[in-house]
Design an enzyme around this catalytic site. Structure first.
Site, short mmCIF file in Angstrom:
data_model
loop_
_atom_site.label_atom_id
_atom_site.label_comp_id
_atom_site.label_asym_id
_atom_site.label_seq_id
_atom_site.Cartn_x
_atom_site.Cartn_y
_atom_site.Cartn_z
N PHE A 8 0.82 -1.21 0.00
CA PHE A 8 0.00 0.00 0.00
C PHE A 8 0.85 1.26 0.00
CE2 PHE A 8 -2.83 -3.11 2.00
CZ PHE A 8 -4.05 -2.84 1.40
N ASP A 9 0.51 2.19 -0.88
CA ASP A 9 0.96 3.56 -0.71
C ASP A 9 0.23 4.10 0.52
OD1 ASP A 9 2.11 6.15 -1.53
OD2 ASP A 9 0.02 6.66 -1.94
#
Length: 213
Positions: A8-9
């Site tokens: 995940f960003d």
């Protein structure tokens, strides 16, 4: 091979730091170049490393401008950062179902930890790869490869989830599936044009994609 790893960003994907980022850019650019840069200009900077953004403005003073930005960002962090709808519940469910989870971000570690702690997401992520940990940030695949290595995963098992073109490009460069979030500040049309494998209307859409009940 089944997806068991989610990369995940952070900003603009799991937590809403848009107001904070725009305020910090506005503060910094206003100090050096009053009234020259619009909100649209600033949105164009989002997602790339700060030093690259400010180098495109003023190469000689880029490092100095980064420091001004970071001071403002840290001082105003907890006032302006919130979590996107459905994020906490989805991440919790993924962890409970045995998925391997990592943060892969262009931010520095101290502000990453502030954001994760503020939203109580820190309990779910054992692996966090920041801009401090690599030579080549996104869209280079180095951060993603490092996260997969630490998680004991392979590209065939992983998916990158993000809100910017750099996230989607990094995912493609690493050979992993990609999911873009429709709430990207860059706009739904812009992020769709990056051709992600999936477009999420809500973070909970991940559960359907991954077959989690």
């Amino acid at each position: 091979m089944k997806i068991n790893t989610l990369l995940f960003d952070l900003d603009g994907t799991l937590i809403n730091t848009n107001d904070l980022i725009i305020a910090s850019f506005t503060h910094t650019l206003g100090q050096y170049y009053p009234e020259k840069y619009s909100r649209e200009d600033i949105i164009g900077f989002i997602g790339e490393p700060l030093v690259e953004s400010f180098a495109s403005v003023d190469e000689e003073r880029a490092e100095e401008m980064v420091e001004v930005y970071r001071k403002h960002n840290v001082e105003n962090h907890d006032l302006l950062v919130t979590e996107y709808e459905g994020v906490f519940e989805t991440i919790k469910t993924l962890q409970e179902n045995g998925f391997k989870l990592a943060i892969v971000t262009s931010k520095m570690r101290n502000t990453v930890e502030m954001g994760l702690k503020l939203t109580n997401l820190d309990q779910f992520f054992d692996v966090v790869v920041t801009v401090d940990d690599v030579e080549n940030p996104k869209p280079n695949p180095e951060q993603l490869n490092k996260a997969m290595e630490q998680l004991g995963s392979s590209p065939e098992q992983a998916m990158m989830v993000g809100d910017s073109q750099f996230d989607i490009q990094a995912g493609k460069n690493a050979g992993v599936k990609t999911a873009a979030v429709s709430w990207s500040i860059k706009g739904r049309d812009f992020i769709e044009k990056q051709n992600p494998d999936y477009l999420l209307e809500n973070m909970a859409d991940l559960l359907d994609i991954l077959g989690v009940k």
